[in-house]
Write an enzyme that holds these catalytic residues in place. Sequence first.
Site, PDB file in Angstrom:
ATOM      1  N   CYS A 248       4.059 -37.017 -49.821  1.00  0.00           N
ATOM      2  CA  CYS A 248       2.797 -37.215 -49.094  1.00  0.00           C
ATOM      3  C   CYS A 248       2.164 -35.856 -48.779  1.00  0.00           C
ATOM      4  CB  CYS A 248       3.023 -37.962 -47.787  1.00  0.00           C
ATOM      5  SG  CYS A 248       3.944 -39.501 -47.968  1.00  0.00           S
TER       6      CYS A 248
ATOM      7  N   HIS B 209      -8.155 -41.176 -45.785  1.00  0.00           N
ATOM      8  CA  HIS B 209      -7.082 -42.015 -45.247  1.00  0.00           C
ATOM      9  C   HIS B 209      -7.077 -43.369 -45.979  1.00  0.00           C
ATOM     10  CE1 HIS B 209      -5.159 -43.472 -41.165  1.00  0.00           C
ATOM     11  NE2 HIS B 209      -4.451 -43.845 -42.202  1.00  0.00           N
TER      12      HIS B 209
ATOM     13  N   THR C 164       5.763 -44.512 -50.566  1.00  0.00           N
ATOM     14  CA  THR C 164       6.978 -43.712 -50.361  1.00  0.00           C
ATOM     15  C   THR C 164       7.865 -44.272 -49.256  1.00  0.00           C
ATOM     16  OG1 THR C 164       5.876 -42.323 -48.719  1.00  0.00           O
ATOM     17  CG2 THR C 164       5.823 -41.547 -51.020  1.00  0.00           C
TER      18      THR C 164
ATOM     19  N   ARG D  48       2.117 -42.538 -54.639  1.00  0.00           N
ATOM     20  CA  ARG D  48       2.383 -43.975 -54.558  1.00  0.00           C
ATOM     21  C   ARG D  48       3.124 -44.278 -53.263  1.00  0.00           C
ATOM     22  NH1 ARG D  48       6.689 -43.974 -59.576  1.00  0.00           N
ATOM     23  NH2 ARG D  48       8.342 -42.843 -58.524  1.00  0.00           N
TER      24      ARG D  48
ATOM     25  N   ARG E  12      -4.148 -54.157 -44.618  1.00  0.00           N
ATOM     26  CA  ARG E  12      -4.848 -52.911 -44.298  1.00  0.00           C
ATOM     27  C   ARG E  12      -6.366 -53.050 -44.363  1.00  0.00           C
ATOM     28  NH1 ARG E  12      -1.421 -48.477 -44.371  1.00  0.00           N
ATOM     29  NH2 ARG E  12       0.673 -48.977 -45.080  1.00  0.00           N
TER      30      ARG E  12
ATOM     31  N   TRP F  91      -1.847 -38.638 -38.430  1.00  0.00           N
ATOM     32  CA  TRP F  91      -3.214 -39.201 -38.448  1.00  0.00           C
ATOM     33  C   TRP F  91      -3.870 -39.047 -37.086  1.00  0.00           C
ATOM     34  CZ3 TRP F  91      -5.195 -39.167 -42.846  1.00  0.00           C
ATOM     35  CH2 TRP F  91      -4.554 -39.653 -43.991  1.00  0.00           C
TER      36      TRP F  91
ATOM     37  N   CYS G 274       6.995 -36.122 -45.117  1.00  0.00           N
ATOM     38  CA  CYS G 274       7.371 -36.617 -46.451  1.00  0.00           C
ATOM     39  C   CYS G 274       6.772 -35.657 -47.496  1.00  0.00           C
ATOM     40  CB  CYS G 274       6.792 -38.020 -46.617  1.00  0.00           C
ATOM     41  SG  CYS G 274       6.745 -38.655 -48.279  1.00  0.00           S
TER      42      CYS G 274
ATOM     43  N   SER H 172     -11.761 -40.441 -42.756  1.00  0.00           N
ATOM     44  CA  SER H 172     -11.403 -41.856 -42.810  1.00  0.00           C
ATOM     45  C   SER H 172     -11.377 -42.339 -44.273  1.00  0.00           C
ATOM     46  CB  SER H 172     -12.415 -42.644 -41.983  1.00  0.00           C
ATOM     47  OG  SER H 172     -12.252 -44.007 -42.199  1.00  0.00           O
TER      48      SER H 172
HETATM   49  P1  FAD Z   1      -1.713 -45.674 -40.734  1.00  0.00           P
HETATM   50  O1  FAD Z   1      -2.297 -45.610 -42.104  1.00  0.00           O
HETATM   51  O2  FAD Z   1      -0.585 -44.779 -40.400  1.00  0.00           O
HETATM   52  O3  FAD Z   1      -2.909 -45.427 -39.728  1.00  0.00           O
HETATM   53  C1  FAD Z   1      -2.690 -45.195 -38.332  1.00  0.00           C
HETATM   54  C2  FAD Z   1      -3.852 -45.824 -37.584  1.00  0.00           C
HETATM   55  O4  FAD Z   1      -5.069 -45.194 -37.970  1.00  0.00           O
HETATM   56  C3  FAD Z   1      -4.031 -47.300 -37.949  1.00  0.00           C
HETATM   57  O5  FAD Z   1      -3.263 -48.130 -37.124  1.00  0.00           O
HETATM   58  C4  FAD Z   1      -5.510 -47.505 -37.769  1.00  0.00           C
HETATM   59  O6  FAD Z   1      -5.831 -47.783 -36.436  1.00  0.00           O
HETATM   60  C5  FAD Z   1      -6.090 -46.167 -38.118  1.00  0.00           C
HETATM   61  N1  FAD Z   1      -6.576 -46.138 -39.506  1.00  0.00           N
HETATM   62  C6  FAD Z   1      -5.951 -46.564 -40.631  1.00  0.00           C
HETATM   63  N2  FAD Z   1      -6.703 -46.339 -41.701  1.00  0.00           N
HETATM   64  C7  FAD Z   1      -7.838 -45.749 -41.257  1.00  0.00           C
HETATM   65  C8  FAD Z   1      -9.004 -45.282 -41.903  1.00  0.00           C
HETATM   66  N3  FAD Z   1      -9.146 -45.345 -43.219  1.00  0.00           N
HETATM   67  N4  FAD Z   1      -9.983 -44.763 -41.128  1.00  0.00           N
HETATM   68  C9  FAD Z   1      -9.863 -44.674 -39.781  1.00  0.00           C
HETATM   69  N5  FAD Z   1      -8.757 -45.093 -39.125  1.00  0.00           N
HETATM   70  C10 FAD Z   1      -7.763 -45.621 -39.860  1.00  0.00           C
HETATM   71  N6  FAD Z   1       2.451 -43.237 -47.489  1.00  0.00           N
HETATM   72  C11 FAD Z   1       2.839 -43.555 -48.746  1.00  0.00           C
HETATM   73  O7  FAD Z   1       3.503 -44.566 -48.950  1.00  0.00           O
HETATM   74  N7  FAD Z   1       2.473 -42.766 -49.808  1.00  0.00           N
HETATM   75  C12 FAD Z   1       1.741 -41.627 -49.655  1.00  0.00           C
HETATM   76  O8  FAD Z   1       1.462 -40.919 -50.605  1.00  0.00           O
HETATM   77  C13 FAD Z   1       1.339 -41.269 -48.331  1.00  0.00           C
HETATM   78  N8  FAD Z   1       0.620 -40.133 -48.100  1.00  0.00           N
HETATM   79  C14 FAD Z   1       0.330 -39.776 -46.811  1.00  0.00           C
HETATM   80  C15 FAD Z   1      -0.344 -38.576 -46.588  1.00  0.00           C
HETATM   81  C16 FAD Z   1      -0.618 -38.177 -45.302  1.00  0.00           C
HETATM   82  C17 FAD Z   1      -1.327 -36.877 -45.084  1.00  0.00           C
HETATM   83  C18 FAD Z   1      -0.206 -38.978 -44.191  1.00  0.00           C
HETATM   84  C19 FAD Z   1      -0.457 -38.534 -42.793  1.00  0.00           C
HETATM   85  C20 FAD Z   1       0.436 -40.177 -44.422  1.00  0.00           C
HETATM   86  C21 FAD Z   1       0.719 -40.591 -45.716  1.00  0.00           C
HETATM   87  N9  FAD Z   1       1.360 -41.801 -45.976  1.00  0.00           N
HETATM   88  C22 FAD Z   1       1.725 -42.122 -47.252  1.00  0.00           C
HETATM   89  C23 FAD Z   1       1.599 -42.752 -44.881  1.00  0.00           C
HETATM   90  C24 FAD Z   1       0.466 -43.809 -44.787  1.00  0.00           C
HETATM   91  O9  FAD Z   1      -0.798 -43.194 -44.807  1.00  0.00           O
HETATM   92  C25 FAD Z   1       0.554 -44.613 -43.484  1.00  0.00           C
HETATM   93  O10 FAD Z   1       0.580 -43.716 -42.393  1.00  0.00           O
HETATM   94  C26 FAD Z   1       1.752 -45.524 -43.418  1.00  0.00           C
HETATM   95  O11 FAD Z   1       1.803 -46.383 -44.515  1.00  0.00           O
HETATM   96  C27 FAD Z   1       1.719 -46.388 -42.130  1.00  0.00           C
HETATM   97  O12 FAD Z   1       0.542 -47.199 -42.136  1.00  0.00           O
HETATM   98  P2  FAD Z   1      -0.025 -47.970 -40.889  1.00  0.00           P
HETATM   99  O13 FAD Z   1      -0.559 -49.266 -41.379  1.00  0.00           O
HETATM  100  O14 FAD Z   1       0.978 -48.007 -39.797  1.00  0.00           O
HETATM  101  O15 FAD Z   1      -1.303 -47.169 -40.398  1.00  0.00           O
END
Ligand code: FAD
Length: 430
Positions: free
Chosen positions: A359, A217, A151, A149, A249, A162, A356, A214
Site C-alpha cells: 500500500c 481514496h 492486501t 490489489r 463501499r 486516512w 503495509c 477523496s
Molecule cells: P477506509 O477506506 O479505511 O476509510 C476510512 C473512512 O474514511 C471510512 O469509514 C469513510 O468514512 C471514509 N472514506 C472512505 N472512502 C472515502 C472517500 N473516497 N472519500 C472520503 N472519505 C472516505 N488496502 C488494500 O487492500 N490494498 C491497497 O493497495 C491499499 N492501499 C492503501 C493505501 C493507503 C495510502 C492507505 C491509507 C490504505 C490503503 N489500503 C489498501 C487500505 C484501504 O484503503 C482501507 O483503509 C481498508 O480497506 C479499510 O477500509 P474501510 O472500509 O474500513 O474504510
Amino acid sequence: VTGYLDDCTCDVETIDRFNNYKLFPRLQKLLESDYFRYYKVNLKRPCPFWNDTSQCGIRDCAVKPCQSDEVPDGIKSASYKYSEEANNLIEECEQAERLGAVDESLSEETQKAVLQWTKHDDSSDNFCEADDIQSPDAEYVDLLLNPERYTGYKGPDAWKIWNVIYEENCFKPQTIKRPLNPLASSQGKNKENTFYSWLEGLCVEKRAFYRLISGLHASINVHLSARYLLQDTWLETKWGHNVTEFQQRFDAVLTEGEGPRRLKNLYFLYLIELRALSKVLPFFERPDFQLFTGNKIQDAENKMLLLEILHEIKSFPLHFDENSLFAGDKKEAQKLKEDFRLHFRNISRIMDCVGCFKCRLWGKLQTQGLGTALKILFSEKLIANMPESGPSYEFHLTRQEIVSLFNAFGRISTSVKELENFRNLLHNIH
Ligand code: FAD
C-alpha cells in the site's frame, strides 16, 4: 454514478466512453513497457510524524524489489536522459559539482549544460517531497509483478492514515466531522449536513483539494474490490471482483449517499490528471526527448505510442479549466497556492507512515503522480515558457516523475474501467 460533475463542465458518461474505449487499452500497453514498469522507490524511510517501528506482517503486503540484473542498464545508469550525449554531460556536471570544480576547469559544452541543468532545479514548483532515490535504501520495483490489489491492510492502522490525511491536511477545522468516520465518536445526519455545507462554503481550490484526496481514496478502494482475494488454498490463489465488497463501499443506500459522491471525486481526479497530460504534450514532443532504456527500437516505438496517447488526450472535448483555480487577487492566489502545495507535500510524507509496504508503494507512486500533475498545471515555468506551439527547455520532469505521472493516471483510468465492469456484474446479478 451518472451525470454532471461539480466544479467543471464535464459528465461521467463522456469520460466513460473516452476512457474505456479510446485511452485505457493503449495506456495499459504503454505501462507494460520497460521504461514505465520499473519504479525506483525508498520504502524504508521512517515515518516523520509519529514513532512507529511496527512492521506489517501480512503476506500480501510484501513488495519484491528487483534483482540488480533485472533492470535495463539504460534505466539504471542515471535518473533521467534526454539523450545519451546530454546525459553524459549531466553526469559530468554532477561530478564536477560534487568535486567543487571551478567553472574554468569545465569544457565549454559542460558549462552550457551546467546552466541548463541548474535551470532544472525547480523545487519551488514541486508538490511532492522528492523521494531520496540516491539513498542506498532506494530500490527498483517491477510494478507489473507487484500489482495494486487487496492486501488485507485495514482497521485502526489504515483508518489512522486516512484520518490524518483528511483531518490535518484538507483545510478542515476539527469541529467539522467527516461523515461515517469510524474514528469519530458519534455520527448523525446533522453532522453530515454540517460537513457538506462546510465543503460547499469553501473556496473552489480547497474544495478541489478535498475532492482529489477523496478521489484517490476511492480509486484505491475500487482496486482492492476489483482485485480481491477470492480464494486462498494451497492449491490455488484466485483474485477477482468482489461485488459485495464494492457495494459495501459504494452503494448509494448502504453508504447513505457517500459512495456515489466519492466516485464523483474519482472522476474529478481523472479530469485533473487528464488535463495535466494534455498540457505537458510539448515537453514530450521535443525531438531530443527519449524514453531511454538503451533499446533504440523499443524506445522509439514507446515514444510514438506515448505521443499518440497524449494527442488523443488533447482531443478530449471537455477538459478541466485549471485557470478557474488560483485566479483571484494575485497575492491571495499566491498564498493559497503555497498552502495547497505545502498540504500536498505533507500528504506525500504521510505515505512513509503506511504500515503495509504494498500500500505504501502504490500510495507513494500515486501521490507523486498527482503531485507531478499539479506541478504541470501550476508551474510558472510551464505557463511562461511553454506556449502550446513550441517546446521549452526550462521545464523539466525527472524519470521518476514521468513514471509516476503515467502510472498514477493508469490507476485512475483502470478504476474508471473497473466501474464499468462492476456495473455489468451488478446488472447480471439483478
Ligand atoms: P477506509 O477506506 O479505511 O476509510 C476510512 C473512512 O474514511 C471510512 O469509514 C469513510 O468514512 C471514509 N472514506 C472512505 N472512502 C472515502 C472517500 N473516497 N472519500 C472520503 N472519505 C472516505 N488496502 C488494500 O487492500 N490494498 C491497497 O493497495 C491499499 N492501499 C492503501 C493505501 C493507503 C495510502 C492507505 C491509507 C490504505 C490503503 N489500503 C489498501 C487500505 C484501504 O484503503 C482501507 O483503509 C481498508 O480497506 C479499510 O477500509 P474501510 O472500509 O474500513 O474504510
